[in-house]
Motif scaffolding. Structure first.
Motif, PDB file in Angstrom:
ATOM      1  N   PHE A  39      -1.306  -2.567   9.803  1.00  0.00           N
ATOM      2  CA  PHE A  39      -1.256  -2.339   8.325  1.00  0.00           C
ATOM      3  C   PHE A  39       0.330  -2.243   7.848  1.00  0.00           C
ATOM      4  CE2 PHE A  39      -5.568   0.038   7.819  1.00  0.00           C
ATOM      5  CZ  PHE A  39      -6.304  -1.248   8.135  1.00  0.00           C
ATOM      6  N   LEU A  40       0.824  -1.553   8.873  1.00  0.00           N
ATOM      7  CA  LEU A  40       2.425  -1.510   8.313  1.00  0.00           C
ATOM      8  C   LEU A  40       3.105  -3.054   8.764  1.00  0.00           C
ATOM      9  CD1 LEU A  40       3.182   1.937  10.023  1.00  0.00           C
ATOM     10  CD2 LEU A  40       3.012   1.236   7.491  1.00  0.00           C
ATOM     11  N   GLN A  42       1.842  -6.217   8.807  1.00  0.00           N
ATOM     12  CA  GLN A  42       1.067  -7.170   7.984  1.00  0.00           C
ATOM     13  C   GLN A  42       0.795  -6.708   6.607  1.00  0.00           C
ATOM     14  OE1 GLN A  42       0.758 -10.235   9.860  1.00  0.00           O
ATOM     15  NE2 GLN A  42       1.139  -9.308  12.068  1.00  0.00           N
ATOM     16  N   GLY A  43       0.773  -5.628   6.433  1.00  0.00           N
ATOM     17  CA  GLY A  43       0.296  -5.042   4.916  1.00  0.00           C
ATOM     18  C   GLY A  43      -1.232  -4.939   4.977  1.00  0.00           C
ATOM     19  N   HIS A  45      -3.607  -5.624   2.812  1.00  0.00           N
ATOM     20  CA  HIS A  45      -4.381  -6.719   2.550  1.00  0.00           C
ATOM     21  C   HIS A  45      -4.160  -8.113   3.469  1.00  0.00           C
ATOM     22  CE1 HIS A  45      -6.102  -4.826  -1.131  1.00  0.00           C
ATOM     23  NE2 HIS A  45      -4.961  -4.509  -1.274  1.00  0.00           N
ATOM     24  N   VAL A 123       3.505   6.824   3.050  1.00  0.00           N
ATOM     25  CA  VAL A 123       4.416   6.419   1.667  1.00  0.00           C
ATOM     26  C   VAL A 123       4.322   4.907   1.350  1.00  0.00           C
ATOM     27  CG1 VAL A 123       6.314   8.329   1.724  1.00  0.00           C
ATOM     28  CG2 VAL A 123       6.582   6.384   3.152  1.00  0.00           C
ATOM     29  N   ARG A 124       3.716   4.168   2.458  1.00  0.00           N
ATOM     30  CA  ARG A 124       3.709   2.504   2.282  1.00  0.00           C
ATOM     31  C   ARG A 124       2.363   2.204   2.059  1.00  0.00           C
ATOM     32  NH1 ARG A 124       7.415   0.221   7.297  1.00  0.00           N
ATOM     33  NH2 ARG A 124       5.916  -1.533   6.462  1.00  0.00           N
ATOM     34  N   HIS A 183      10.619   3.146   4.863  1.00  0.00           N
ATOM     35  CA  HIS A 183      10.377   1.681   4.306  1.00  0.00           C
ATOM     36  C   HIS A 183      11.434   0.863   5.264  1.00  0.00           C
ATOM     37  CE1 HIS A 183       8.070   2.691   0.948  1.00  0.00           C
ATOM     38  NE2 HIS A 183       7.638   1.560   0.842  1.00  0.00           N
TER      39      HIS A 183
ATOM     40  N   ARG B 128       5.826  -9.440   1.314  1.00  0.00           N
ATOM     41  CA  ARG B 128       4.877 -10.204   2.192  1.00  0.00           C
ATOM     42  C   ARG B 128       4.081 -10.977   1.432  1.00  0.00           C
ATOM     43  NH1 ARG B 128       4.386  -5.277   5.859  1.00  0.00           N
ATOM     44  NH2 ARG B 128       3.771  -4.412   3.788  1.00  0.00           N
ATOM     45  N   TRP B 180      12.753   5.597  -5.267  1.00  0.00           N
ATOM     46  CA  TRP B 180      11.496   6.544  -5.553  1.00  0.00           C
ATOM     47  C   TRP B 180      11.143   6.718  -6.980  1.00  0.00           C
ATOM     48  CZ3 TRP B 180       8.196   5.901  -1.843  1.00  0.00           C
ATOM     49  CH2 TRP B 180       7.330   6.771  -1.914  1.00  0.00           C
TER      50      TRP B 180
END
Lengths: 232, 232
Positions: A39-40, A42-43, A45, A123-124, A183, B128, B180
Motif C-alpha cells: 500500500f505504501l 504502490q498506493g 488503489h 498519515v499516508r 512521506h 502515482r 500539513w
DNA sequence: TTCGTATATTACCCATCGGTAATAAAAAGT
DNA sequence: ACTTTTTATTACCGATGGGTAATATACGAA
C-alpha cells in the motif's frame, strides 16, 4: 519457531509448496506486513489483492480466510500503528515531568514511529477508503493524538517550561513536521531514524522553550544528538 | 464578463439548458476548478468523471473536448498550484534581503497557498496517479521548492541571520509543517489563512533565528501579525 | 480409515468507470 | 441559405478488480 525457512526479513510463512503450518495469527500478521508495504509502495488503489496474495505465495481468495474485505486490511494496518502510538503516549504520561519534557519525548517517539511502515500508514492512508464505521474510529484516535500534543504544550505553558504561544497552531505545526516524515523517510537513506527524531525534538521545541537546553556559552547552540553528519 | 450568471463562487459556465457560449479557456478552467474541489473532497479515486461533468451541467464525454484523460486533469490542477508557488519564489528571490527574511516570506507565501484548493493539490494528490512523464515534472518541481527552503536557510546561516543547524532536516521540518496545513485547513473555519501564515512564520523560525525579532521586553514574546485571536 | 474443520484453489460473477464511436445540434464562416 | 467546425449528446465497449461459489486438499482427532 521451527527453522525451515530462515530468510532475513519479514518473509512469507507460506513456502512455495511445503510445510505451510503456522499459527493463524502469524499468517494474519504476514498479510498485514505485506499489505502495508505494498500500500505504501504502490498506493492503496494501485495495489490489488492479487498483488498481496502473489507476494505471499497464495491466491486472492485465501486472503478472505483472514480478512473480510480489502478495506478491513487497510484498517487493521492503520490500527496497529495507532495502537503503538497510543502505547508511547501512555508511557510518556505515566513517566511524568514538565510539559516540555513530555513534548520532547512525544516528538521523539512519534518521529520514530513515522519511520516505520505502520507509522507511515497513519498519515499516508486515506480515511475515505474506510467504511464509515472504521473512519469514525480513525478520526477519534487521531483526535487523541492531537490532544496529547496540545495537552503537553498547554501543560508546559502552565508549568513555565514552554513559552506562551498559540497551543492549537503550535501543535499543528509540530505534528505536521512529524507527519511529513512519513512521506519522505526512506530506510537505508542518509538519515537514521533516531538522528531525525533527536534533531526534530530540538529543532521543533527551541522556538517554544523558555530557555534553551543548550548552555548559552561560546558558540551558537547546535543540536546535541549522536551522529549528525549532515549539512556542512 | 457579462452578468447572465452571477453566482458567487466558481460556478459552471454551462447553464442548465440555455446560453452556453463561453470562451474555451473559461470552460477549461471551470472544469479544473470543479475537478480539484471534488478530488480534494472525495479523493481522486472516489471522484468519477461523471461526478465532475454532472456538477458542470454537462455529460462525461464533453469533458474530452478539453482534456485527454482523467490524469491529465489531475496533472493540470497540480500544475496550476506549482506555477503559483513558483511565482512567489521568484518574487521573493527578486526582492532580496537576508536569508531569514526570505525564509519568512516563503513560509508566509507557501502557507497561504496551502489554504487554497490548488495549493492543497500539491500535497494531497498522489503522484502515482500521474503518467510517468508528468510524474517526472512534478517531482522536479517539488525538488525546486525544497531547494528554495534549503537555499534560504543556508543563506541565512552564511549571512548570520539564522543560527547554524542541519539545513536539510530544518527544511524538511518547516516544509512538513506547512504542507500539513493542506490537510487540515478548512475555509470558514476558526483560523484565517493570513493569521496562520503569520503565526507559522514566527513559530517556525524563532527556533532558528539568532535573535528574536520581538523585543525581549516585559511580557513574553507573542506573534506580531494582524488579527490573531486564537487560544487564550 | 473416517469424519470434521480449517484452509487453500479454480473458476466465475458483476459493478464500476475510464474512454470511444457515431451522431446531433449549435456557432461561425462564406 | 450552405457548408464547416466546434461542442455536445446518447449509447456503448472493455478492462479492471473486489468479492463469491463450489470444490479440493491437508490436518487433527477418534
Amino acid at each position: 519457531m521451527d527453522g525451515s525457512a530462515s530468510s532475513p526479513t519479514g518473509q512469507s510463512p507460506w513456502m512455495p509448496f511445503e510445510s505451510r503450518r503456522r499459527a493463524r495469527d502469524e499468517k494474519r500478521e504476514a498479510v498485514l506486513r505485506t499489505a502495508v508495504a505494498l500500500f505504501l509502495d504502490q498506493g492503496y488503489h494501485g495495489t490489488t489483492l492479487n498483488h498481496v496474495a502473489e507476494r505471499l505465495n497464495i491466491t486472492k481468495p485465501a486472503l478472505y480466510n483472514y480478512f473480510r474485505s480489502k478495506d478491513e486490511i487497510l484498517y487493521e494496518c492503520w490500527a496497529i500503528g495507532a495502537e503503538r502510538v497510543d502505547e508511547r503516549i501512555d508511557e510518556i504520561a505515566a513517566a511524568g515531568g514538565t510539559g516540555l519534557q513530555k513534548l520532547r519525548k512525544l516528538i521523539i517517539g512519534y518521529a520514530e514511529m513515522m519511520t516505520t511502515d505502520y507509522g507511515k500508514s497513519l498519515v499516508r492512508f486515506d480515511v475515505r477508503d474506510l467504511t464509515e464505521h472504521n473512519r469514525k474510529i480513525v478520526r477519534l484516535a487521531k483526535k487523541n493524538i492531537d490532544r496529547a500534543f496540545r495537552d503537553y504544550i498547554g501543560q508546559g505553558i502552565r508549568d513555565g517550561s514552554i513559552r506562551p504561544c498559540d497551543v492549537k497552531l503550535s501543535a499543528f505545526a509540530i505534528a505536521g513536521a512529524l507527519n511529513w516524515i512519513g512521506h519522505w523517510y526512506m530506510p537505508n537513506g542518509a538519515l537514521e531514524a533516531e538522528a531525525i527524531a533527536g534533531e526534530f525534538a530540538i529543532r521543533l521545541t527551541e522556538g517554544l522553550a523558555v530557555k534553551s537546553t543548550r548552555k548559552k556559552a561560546g558558540k551558537p547552540p547546535v543540536g546535541k544528538c549522536k551522529s549528525r553528519g549532515v549539512s556542512r
